[in-house]
Design an enzyme around this catalytic site. Structure first.
Site, short mmCIF file in Angstrom:
data_model
loop_
_atom_site.label_atom_id
_atom_site.label_comp_id
_atom_site.label_asym_id
_atom_site.label_seq_id
_atom_site.Cartn_x
_atom_site.Cartn_y
_atom_site.Cartn_z
N CYS A 31 0.83 -1.21 0.00
CA CYS A 31 0.00 0.00 0.00
C CYS A 31 0.87 1.27 0.00
O CYS A 31 1.52 1.57 1.00
CB CYS A 31 -0.92 -0.04 1.22
SG CYS A 31 -1.81 1.48 1.57
N CYS A 34 0.02 3.85 2.68
CA CYS A 34 0.43 3.34 3.99
C CYS A 34 1.91 3.65 4.23
O CYS A 34 2.31 4.06 5.32
CB CYS A 34 0.22 1.84 4.08
SG CYS A 34 -1.49 1.30 3.92
#
Length: 107
Positions: A31, A34
């Site tokens: 991600c 993230c």
């Protein structure tokens, strides 16, 4: 104190039974957003160490807890106080915005 890693196995002990608020960052290695907020959360965990614990849970290695809390998209930040979910935030944000949100949520 830097962020801590939590798992399905230690979630109850580290998060739900904690004597101070715990912010859980549900994330995954693949991600991009993230990874963008990771360094900011590390810094915030140092700056607010006496007020909140910041924990990271890899949703690819731990599926039970994210399912229990309805994680459908990441990054997903959930603040727990006294074992209860009290606030959540979906998506990445600049450090100042993340810190402001955390400070407001733990107040």
């Amino acid at each position: 104190m830097s962020t801590i890693a939590v798992t399905d196995a230690n979630f109850e002990e580290e998060v739900l039974k904690s004597d101070k608020p715990v912010l859980v960052d549900f994330w995954a290695d693949w991600c991009g957003p993230c990874k963008m907020i990771g360094p900011a959360l590390e810094e915030i965990s140092e700056e607010l160490a006496d007020q909140v614990t910041i924990a990271k849970m890899d949703i690819m290695a731990n599926s039970d807890t994210p399912m229990q809390f309805g994680v459908k998209s990441i990054p997903y930040l959930v603040l727990f106080k006294n074992g209860e979910k009290v606030a959540d935030k979906l998506g990445a944000a600049p450090k100042s915005a993340l810190k402001g949100w955390i400070e407001g949520a733990i107040a």
